[in-house]
Design a protein around this motif. Structure first.
Motif, PDB file in Angstrom:
ATOM      1  N   LEU A 153       0.835  -1.208   0.000  1.00  0.00           N
ATOM      2  CA  LEU A 153       0.000   0.000   0.000  1.00  0.00           C
ATOM      3  C   LEU A 153       0.865   1.251   0.000  1.00  0.00           C
ATOM      4  O   LEU A 153       0.652   2.182  -0.788  1.00  0.00           O
ATOM      5  CB  LEU A 153      -0.922  -0.018   1.224  1.00  0.00           C
ATOM      6  N   ALA A 154       1.869   1.285   0.878  1.00  0.00           N
ATOM      7  CA  ALA A 154       2.742   2.454   0.966  1.00  0.00           C
ATOM      8  C   ALA A 154       3.541   2.653  -0.314  1.00  0.00           C
ATOM      9  O   ALA A 154       3.726   3.787  -0.786  1.00  0.00           O
ATOM     10  CB  ALA A 154       3.673   2.312   2.167  1.00  0.00           C
ATOM     11  N   LEU A 155       4.010   1.568  -0.895  1.00  0.00           N
ATOM     12  CA  LEU A 155       4.811   1.674  -2.109  1.00  0.00           C
ATOM     13  C   LEU A 155       3.980   2.152  -3.292  1.00  0.00           C
ATOM     14  O   LEU A 155       4.449   2.971  -4.097  1.00  0.00           O
ATOM     15  CB  LEU A 155       5.449   0.319  -2.425  1.00  0.00           C
ATOM     16  N   PHE A 156       2.757   1.649  -3.412  1.00  0.00           N
ATOM     17  CA  PHE A 156       1.939   2.105  -4.535  1.00  0.00           C
ATOM     18  C   PHE A 156       1.529   3.555  -4.360  1.00  0.00           C
ATOM     19  O   PHE A 156       1.445   4.305  -5.329  1.00  0.00           O
ATOM     20  CB  PHE A 156       0.709   1.215  -4.722  1.00  0.00           C
ATOM     21  N   ARG A 157       1.290   3.952  -3.114  1.00  0.00           N
ATOM     22  CA  ARG A 157       0.993   5.363  -2.865  1.00  0.00           C
ATOM     23  C   ARG A 157       2.208   6.247  -3.153  1.00  0.00           C
ATOM     24  O   ARG A 157       2.068   7.448  -3.359  1.00  0.00           O
ATOM     25  CB  ARG A 157       0.526   5.555  -1.417  1.00  0.00           C
ATOM     26  N   ALA A 158       3.392   5.632  -3.164  1.00  0.00           N
ATOM     27  CA  ALA A 158       4.603   6.349  -3.553  1.00  0.00           C
ATOM     28  C   ALA A 158       4.818   6.275  -5.072  1.00  0.00           C
ATOM     29  O   ALA A 158       5.901   6.616  -5.554  1.00  0.00           O
ATOM     30  CB  ALA A 158       5.814   5.771  -2.824  1.00  0.00           C
ATOM     31  N   ARG A 159       3.802   5.808  -5.794  1.00  0.00           N
ATOM     32  CA  ARG A 159       3.785   5.766  -7.253  1.00  0.00           C
ATOM     33  C   ARG A 159       4.776   4.756  -7.814  1.00  0.00           C
ATOM     34  O   ARG A 159       5.322   4.941  -8.891  1.00  0.00           O
ATOM     35  CB  ARG A 159       4.009   7.157  -7.847  1.00  0.00           C
ATOM     36  N   LYS A 212       7.457   0.459   7.396  1.00  0.00           N
ATOM     37  CA  LYS A 212       8.825   0.967   7.560  1.00  0.00           C
ATOM     38  C   LYS A 212       9.727   0.482   6.430  1.00  0.00           C
ATOM     39  O   LYS A 212      10.495   1.260   5.848  1.00  0.00           O
ATOM     40  CB  LYS A 212       9.399   0.533   8.903  1.00  0.00           C
ATOM     41  N   ALA A 213       9.646  -0.819   6.125  1.00  0.00           N
ATOM     42  CA  ALA A 213      10.459  -1.359   5.046  1.00  0.00           C
ATOM     43  C   ALA A 213      10.120  -0.694   3.713  1.00  0.00           C
ATOM     44  O   ALA A 213      11.015  -0.367   2.925  1.00  0.00           O
ATOM     45  CB  ALA A 213      10.261  -2.871   4.947  1.00  0.00           C
ATOM     46  N   ALA A 214       8.830  -0.468   3.475  1.00  0.00           N
ATOM     47  CA  ALA A 214       8.407   0.150   2.219  1.00  0.00           C
ATOM     48  C   ALA A 214       9.000   1.546   2.055  1.00  0.00           C
ATOM     49  O   ALA A 214       9.437   1.929   0.960  1.00  0.00           O
ATOM     50  CB  ALA A 214       6.886   0.216   2.154  1.00  0.00           C
ATOM     51  N   SER A 215       9.019   2.321   3.127  1.00  0.00           N
ATOM     52  CA  SER A 215       9.558   3.682   3.031  1.00  0.00           C
ATOM     53  C   SER A 215      11.050   3.657   2.706  1.00  0.00           C
ATOM     54  O   SER A 215      11.547   4.484   1.930  1.00  0.00           O
ATOM     55  CB  SER A 215       9.306   4.445   4.336  1.00  0.00           C
ATOM     56  N   MET A 216      11.762   2.669   3.280  1.00  0.00           N
ATOM     57  CA  MET A 216      13.188   2.567   3.004  1.00  0.00           C
ATOM     58  C   MET A 216      13.450   2.045   1.587  1.00  0.00           C
ATOM     59  O   MET A 216      14.404   2.462   0.920  1.00  0.00           O
ATOM     60  CB  MET A 216      13.842   1.654   4.030  1.00  0.00           C
TER      61      MET A 216
END
Length: 345
Positions: free
Chosen positions: A24-30, A296-300
């Motif tokens: 979810l976080a990664l897709f929201r980061a495009r 957390k992993a997704a943001s990194m």
């Protein structure tokens, strides 16, 4: 082997709380993201998820369904399948499924969880997640004030009994096949009113689809409504073998409690480009913690990709002028503009 030209920024292996949260976080980061899920969540036998603020008491299947819907709502892909191996490429990774199909990714997030390996006691596995429990913070409230039995299978048995005493004053510790306890431990147990039963446990007694007691090898049955056991927590990490990431054993005293994939606090492993999150990296993580670890992993991962994108752009900018380079830039710019015009028509 069936090949595919599909290539993603990130492939997430495992579709539980950690994997879906990361996706979810990664897709929201495009980012382009694919989740590959085997469909065998660890907490499937449990009736409810606990200690997840805002989701307290939600059945695990409902929580995962809601998470999948949110991820799919943003356009990320989720596919059912068992990933058997991951291979390092010159520029990323190839992920191979059991049917031979493969996809490529610049980065991997592995959230495959763990397997609870239970002692070979008749009836134990059949009641796992119902009246056979291991975590008081997950299930203690549900069996509060009931007759609880602790099956000693590790040096942590006395600790378990003292901990579960918080939820019930009727706790019995079955020594089973463990060595005798020390004088200090017996004093602690006596002080808390915890009885110790010697002898090997042969089976669990069940009546009307409900646990009724614990049967010893000699035939004696001790009435109990719940049994606590310490499984061996084994990381589902075979997919990482091909990358040279082998599990690390977690040892308490001389006893192996389980295995996990070592990583730094962000989930980054020793293999650049590979992150882990959830129970595959932390054996004691609860659902809410696994979801946080995935985020957390997704943001990194995204920051790592940003760095890579920037380095590539800088290298391209420094490339000497050539007609071919100019043609590629022109085609890319015009192509992007045409794409934009088509979308607005």
């Amino acid at each position: 082997m069936s090949e595919t030209n599909q290539r993603y920024d990130v492939v997430v292996i495992g579709g539980g709380a950690a994997g879906l949260s990361g996706a979810l976080a990664l897709f929201r980061a495009r980012r382009s993201v694919l989740v590959i899920d085997s469909g065998s969540p660890r907490n499937a036998p449990a009736s409810h998820v606990h200690n997840y603020l805002g989701r307290e008491g939600t059945p695990p299947s409902e929580l995962l369904a809601a998470g999948r819907a949110e991820v799919l709502g943003y356009g990320a892909g989720i596919e059912r399948g068992e990933v058997v191996t991951a291979e390092k490429l010159a520029d990323g990774f190839r992920v191979v499924r059991e049917d031979g199909s493969a996809v490529e990714a610049r980065r991997l997030l592995v959230t495959t969880g763990l397997v609870d390996e239970l002692p070979a006691v008749e009836g134990l596995a059949a009641r796992w997640g119902r009246e056979v429990l291991h975590c008081p913070y997950c299930h203690g409230w549900e069996v509060r004030d009931q007759a609880v039995g602790i099956l000693a299978v590790s040096p942590m048995a006395v600790h378990q009994a003292l901990l579960w005493r918080q939820w019930s004053d009727d706790v019995v510790l079955f020594r089973h096949e463990q060595p005798d306890f020390g004088d200090e431990e017996y004093e602690q147990l006596a002080a808390r009113g915890i009885a110790v039963v010697d002898g090997e446990v042969a089976a669990l007694e069940v009546g009307d689809d409900r646990l009724t007691g614990v049967r010893l090898a000699g035939g004696t049955v001790i009435p109990r409504r719940a049994v606590v056991v310490q499984p061996r927590f084994t990381a589902r990490s075979a997919v990482l073998d091909g990358l040279g990431l082998v599990p690390t054993e977690l040892v308490v005293g001389d006893h192996v409690v389980g295995s996990y994939i070592a990583a730094d606090p962000s989930g980054a492993t020793d293999v650049p480009g590979v992150w882990v999150a959830g129970n595959v990296a932390n054996l004691m993580e609860q659902v809410v913690g696994a979801a946080a670890a995935g985020l957390k992993a997704a943001s990194m991962i995204n920051m790592d990709l940003v760095t890579d994108d920037t380095n590539r752009a800088v290298a391209a900018r420094r490339t000497p002028f050539s007609a071919e380079a100019e043609r590629q830039v022109t085609e890319r710019v015009l192509g992007d503009r045409r794409h934009g015009l088509q979308e607005t028509r």
